[in-house]
Every structure is written in structure tokens, then in C-alpha cells.
Design a protein around this motif. Structure first.
Motif, PDB file in Angstrom:
ATOM      1  N   ALA A 522     -14.041  -4.109  -7.619  1.00 36.02           N
ATOM      2  CA  ALA A 522     -12.812  -4.772  -7.657  1.00 36.02           C
ATOM      3  C   ALA A 522     -12.275  -4.351  -6.364  1.00 36.02           C
ATOM      4  N   ALA A 523     -12.496  -3.067  -5.709  1.00 30.97           N
ATOM      5  CA  ALA A 523     -11.709  -2.601  -4.469  1.00 30.97           C
ATOM      6  C   ALA A 523     -12.332  -3.594  -3.110  1.00 30.97           C
ATOM      7  N   GLY A 528      -6.332  -5.320   0.300  1.00 30.61           N
ATOM      8  CA  GLY A 528      -5.243  -5.464   0.829  1.00 30.61           C
ATOM      9  C   GLY A 528      -3.834  -5.644   0.124  1.00 30.61           C
ATOM     10  N   CYS A 529      -4.025  -5.367  -1.346  1.00 31.54           N
ATOM     11  CA  CYS A 529      -2.932  -5.618  -2.207  1.00 31.54           C
ATOM     12  C   CYS A 529      -1.664  -4.391  -1.972  1.00 31.54           C
ATOM     13  N   ALA A 530      -1.999  -3.171  -1.294  1.00 29.33           N
ATOM     14  CA  ALA A 530      -1.164  -2.261  -1.044  1.00 29.33           C
ATOM     15  C   ALA A 530       0.113  -2.576  -0.275  1.00 29.33           C
ATOM     16  N   VAL A 531      -0.277  -3.801   0.737  1.00 22.85           N
ATOM     17  CA  VAL A 531       0.699  -3.987   1.318  1.00 22.85           C
ATOM     18  C   VAL A 531       1.260  -5.503   0.980  1.00 22.85           C
ATOM     19  N   VAL A 532       1.116  -5.856  -0.242  1.00 23.36           N
ATOM     20  CA  VAL A 532       1.640  -7.009  -0.701  1.00 23.36           C
ATOM     21  C   VAL A 532       3.188  -7.169  -0.779  1.00 23.36           C
ATOM     22  N   ASN A 533       3.906  -6.151  -1.060  1.00 20.51           N
ATOM     23  CA  ASN A 533       5.326  -5.953  -1.262  1.00 20.51           C
ATOM     24  C   ASN A 533       5.868  -6.188  -0.013  1.00 20.51           C
ATOM     25  N   VAL A 534       5.293  -5.766   1.285  1.00 18.88           N
ATOM     26  CA  VAL A 534       5.829  -5.683   2.541  1.00 18.88           C
ATOM     27  C   VAL A 534       5.867  -7.164   3.201  1.00 18.88           C
TER      28      VAL A 534
END
Length: 549
Positions: A522-523, A528-534
Motif C-alpha cells: 500500500a505504501a 503522497g497522502c502525508a501532504v493531503v491536508n496541505v
């Protein structure tokens, strides 16, 4: 057959003896044995079934599959029941014929979207009426094993349209290809849990009734199936609900609003766009003079008082008039965090494991955004810009589909729930009209899940890999429904784990194995999901500006 012989003997004795009967009477007597024979045959093939509300007559559509269409699961939501929670279906003294689809609920058709997927003409031709709370059942013939696991389908529809009367949602091939399975599809008042929504019937936002009634329709359908499905050859103790798009959001909403439910045993959920923004606003906004509800009410000469008289006035308006006013006004009717069907703190509830803990299957398509971006470009400009299409589509897919699915799967695993995750990657000419701008777009997996790819209106035959992958996917979904806890593991699909480096995510239709699964980490997809909130607010602004969603 003994009854037939008795009637035949009586008929012959009447005709041969002295009788003053008219010719019409004699004809009736002659027909009686044939009528009785017809009833006897209907009973013997298992298509005449008793429900809590009364008997229903279905049909034997093949030697191995029985079908019932348009069975009411609730009272017609008309008149004073419009905008109200669904009420139990009325009892019937006679037998209800269920050999044709029932009415579809009023909807707003996304023309360009439906044109691209080849379904516009079909969606335009279905019978539509406000009296639309009905369902359909496909079950094995009585000559086959009974007591099958139940898969109940909740359709999507780009947040504006949708109906169970759709060729792609036909349950016949599921039941023909596998034992121990029963398929149910339902109609419900458009229950869109995310903006933009242009349909008032499922989410009226009425200050007199601040509850998401479309979601209550789905609750009512589940309850009806639980009470009646045994008579159709289904197992009420093995009901799994599954859905796509708005239907997937509804399935998820059920899990959060029924954390202690004992009816639903499994939850496959195809991607639900806008999942992270599935609730909106507060009660004050619905009573304000400029709310969508009051704007439409005022245009219909029902005033803006927000009282019982206003509600009664709108309930008396013909549904066609009401729908046309919603369309012409352009007002949105969105979901509401009513504390019963939807909650304002879903992320924290999910993180805390405050949901129905049943085995979970979640998936996304590799290019969810394609269909929305291409539809917007065609509608606005009548052409597409390939680079822009790809970039914007990939952003939509990542931020509104893949990353929410990753988060949801992770929360389920953390709560100890058996979880499986997939990404659908298949691209087929019969589903894309060989359009190079359409890849594995939002909803393109459905014909493979149902095995209904032959229903495509495009002039292309299904490919061998498409057929093979459809067979594999149907088998997987059936295995999950039959035994949600271990069925997929036995099928060869490893459960999704807490370590994203493990090869547990199933890529379906990948070039390495186009007719089946390729298991990957899954990685690889979630980096890129770590920067989704930004980035999410920026992407939303671009999407809104272009009018893509």
C-alpha cells in the motif's frame, strides 16, 4: 394435480348433463382447470412468495434463477409522507405482480456523464415517480441450494441521479454463476451525503425535518430484507451491504450510525468521493431566509416561515413541479449532521473505532477523476486538454479517493476489523468507448463486479482479460458475502495489514496480471497522502473554479 382432475370432472358433468348455462358460463367452466394449473405451476417453481405485506409473484428468468422486481419496502413517500421518514409498506389482500421494475425516484440526470458511460438513453427511459421505494431480488431456483448469503446493493449516481433499474446492476449473473448467494438492489430517495447535490427529495434541508431521510430509506430496506428474505431463499443472518460513490457513502454512514447493529455482517464499500466532507452546516442555516429550502419554497408560493403550514404547502406541490423548480433555481440540498444518520465528528469516530465492526472491503479506481474532468471539459468547452485532464484527474483521485480509502482501511485495521483493500486498474474499450481520455474511471468497475459488461452500448466486445477479471471479482465478492471474516483469505486474498510495506493491496486489472489480482504494498500508492491536508483546499478551489464536481 388432484384439484385439476376434480375441476375437470365437475366441468364435464355440467356440460354433459341438462344445463341452462350460457355459452359464456360454459367457457368459464372450461377455463377453470387451466387457471388452477397455472397457479399450481407458479407455486411449484417458487416464484410465488409470501411476505409480511402479502404474496408477491415473480418469474423464473432462467432454469436456475428466480427474479422479483419492484417490491415495495415502504409506503409511498407522497403527500404528507413527503420529506418524512419512511413508513412500513402497506399490507395487501391480493397477490402483487413483480415482473417489471418499479418506479425510479425523481432525479437530475448528469447528461455529459451519462453520455460518456453510455447510459443516458436508458436512464431517461425508466419510469419515474415519487412512489419509488421498492427493491429487486435475484435468487437461485428452488432446484438449487437455498438459504444463500445476501448482497444488498446501494447505487451511486454522481450525487444527482441513480436507479436500480440499470442494466449494469442486474443480479442474474451473480446468482447463475454461484451457489449460496442472493442479490438485492434497492431504490431510495436520492441520499447524497456530499455537495454538490441538486436533489431535494432525499435531503430537503427543511427546518421542520432536520434529518437525512434518504439514509433512512436504506435503513428501511435493510429491515425489510431481514424480515422477508428467508422466504426468497436468502439467509437473514448473512446480509452484506455494498455500494459505490454516493451509495458507498451511505454504506459507510450506516456503519457509523449503527455501531451495535446485529443485522449487517459485512461491508464492501467502493470509493465514496467527498468522504471527508460528508456533513455540512448547522441547523441555523436551514431556517435562514436565504436557505435553499426557503428559496424554493418562496418560488412555489409557500413562503419562508419555516413552519408546519409551509411544509404542508410544499408537500402538496406535484413532484415534477418541485423538481423543476430545484433545477431552475440551481439550489443545493446537502447532507446534515443530524446526530442520527450522519455526524460532524466522523474522523474522530473513525479513529476511535466508533463504528460497526464487521469485516470491511474498500476499494478505489486508479483514475477516479477521469470521468468528472472529461465530462466537465466536454460540457464547458466541447473538447478535452489531455495534460490538464490527467493532472486534475490524478489530483482528484489522490485527494478524494485513494487517501481517504487508505485512512479508512487503516482505522478499521487499528480497531481489529478484518479488512481488505483493492485498486481497480482495468481499462476496456467497451466501457470507455475507446476514449483515450478515460482510463479506470469512477464506476467503471461495476460491470465487472456484476458480470454485466455485455450491457455496454458501445460497439466493442469485452476482452478476454476483462471477462477473466470479472469472474475473479465476482468470486471474491461472493466469498466475502458467504463468510465475511475468512472468505477472502480462503479465496487467496491476504488481509490488509498495519504494515504498509506488506503486499496486501490487490491491484485488479494490472498489466502484470490483467485477468486477476496483483498484490502490492500500500505504501507504493499512499506515499503522497502525508501532504493531503496541505493540498486539499487548493485542489478544491481549482475543482470549484472549473466546475468539475
Amino acid at each position: 394435480m388432484k384439484r385439476v382432475l376434480i375441476f375437470r370432472h365437475y366441468t364435464l358433468s355440467v356440460l354433459s348433463g341438462p344445463c341452462r348455462c350460457s355459452r359464456y358460463t360454459m367457457i368459464v367452466f372450461l377455463l377453470v382447470p387451466f387457471l388452477v394449473l397455472g397457479v399450481t405451476l407458479a407455486q411449484s417453481d417458487g416464484t410465488l412468495v409470501s411476505t409480511v405485506q402479502g404474496p408477491v409473484q415473480g418469474s423464473l428468468i432462467s432454469s436456475s434463477v428466480r427474479q422479483w422486481l419492484g417490491i415495495p419496502y415502504a409506503s409511498p413517500p407522497t403527500g404528507t409522507l413527503r420529506f418524512q421518514a419512511p413508513q412500513p409498506a402497506p399490507s395487501r389482500a391480493g397477490t402483487l405482480s413483480t415482473t417489471a421494475f418499479g418506479n425510479s425516484c425523481p432525479a437530475i440526470l448528469g447528461t455529459e456523464f451519462l453520455l460518456l458511460v453510455g447510459m443516458l438513453q436508458q436512464q431517461e427511459s425508466v419510469p419515474v415517480d415519487e412512489d419509488c421505494l421498492n427493491l429487486n431480488i435475484w435468487a437461485p431456483a428452488t432446484s438449487r441450494p437455498q438459504g444463500g448469503a445476501v448482497l444488498l446493493w446501494v447505487y451511486g449516481g454522481s450525487y444527482q441521479f441513480g436507479t436500480s433499474n440499470t442494466p449494469y446492476y442486474n443480479g442474474q449473473t451473480f446468482v447463475e454463476n454461484f451457489d449460496d448467494i442472493v442479490i438485492v438492489t434497492i431504490n431510495y430517495r436520492r441520499s447524497n451525503t456530499s455537495p454538490p447535490s441538486l436533489n431535494i427529495f432525499g435531503f430537503p434541508n427543511a427546518p421542520q425535518q432536520l434529518i437525512n431521510i434518504g439514509l433512512l430509506d436504506i435503513d428501511a430496506a435493510i429491515q425489510w430484507v431481514y424480515a422477508n428474505i428467508a422466504a426468497f431463499g436468502g439467509d437473514p443472518d448473512r446480509i452484506t451491504i455494498f455500494g459505490e460513490s454516493a451509495g458507498a457513502i451511505a454504506v459507510d454512514a450506516y456503519a457509523f450510525s449503527h455501531p451495535d447493529d446485529t443485522i449487517v455482517k459485512g461491508q464492501p464499500s467502493y470509493i465514496a468521493l467527498f468522504e471527508s466532507t460528508s456533513v455540512s452546516t448547522d441547523s441555523a442555516s436551514f431556517s435562514a431566509s436565504n436557505s435553499s429550502w426557503n428559496t424554493v419554497a418562496s418560488a412555489l408560493d409557500c413562503g419562508t416561515a419555516g413552519d408546519a403550514a409551509q411544509l404542508a404547502c410544499i408537500q402538496a406541490v406535484p413532484w415534477q413541479t418541485l423538481l423543476n423548480e430545484v433545477i431552475s433555481s440551481g439550489e443545493s440540498f446537502n447532507s446534515y449532521a443530524d446526530g442520527q444518520t450522519l455526524f460532524s465528528d466522523v474522523p474522530s469516530r473513525s479513529a476511535d473505532g466508533n463504528f460497526l465492526k464487521v469485516p470491511f472491503l474498500v476499494g478505489t479506481n486508479a483514475d477516479e477523476g477521469d470521468i468528472f474532468v472529461v465530462a466537465a471539459e466536454q460540457e464547458d468547452f466541447n473538447f478535452t486538454i489531455p495534460v490538464v485532464t490527467t493532472v486534475l484527474s490524478d489530483a482528484i483521485t489522490e485527494l478524494l479517493a485513494n487517501c481517504p480509502a487508505s485512512q479508512e482501511a487503516g482505522d478499521r485495521v487499528s480497531a481489529g476489523v478484518p479488512t481488505w483493500r483493492y485498486i481497480f486498474e482495468g481499462v476496456y474499450p467497451d466501457l470507455t468507448d475507446d476514449n483515450p481520455n478515460l482510463r479506470a474511471y469512477h464506476s467503471s468497475e461495476i460491470p465487472l463486479v456484476f458480470g454485466t459488461y455485455e450491457a455496454s452500448t458501445f460497439p466493442y466486445a469485452p476482452t478476454s482479460s476483462e471477462i477473466a477479471l470479472s469472474s475473479w471479482m465476482q468470486g471474491a465478492w461472493v466469498a466475502f458475502a458467504q463468510d465475511p471474516g475468512t472468505g477472502l483469505a480462503n479465496y487467496g486474498w491476504p488481509s490488509y495489514g498495519s504494515l504498509p510495506i506488506l503486499d496486501t493491496l490487490a491491484e485488479l486489472g494490472n498489466s502484470n496480471n490483467p485477468g486477476g489480482p496483483t498484490y502490492s504494498a500500500a505504501a507504493t500508492f499512499d506515499v503522497g497522502c502525508a501532504v493531503v491536508n496541505v493540498l486539499t483546499p487548493v485542489v478544491y478551489d481549482v475543482i470549484s473554479f472549473l466546475g468539475v464536481l
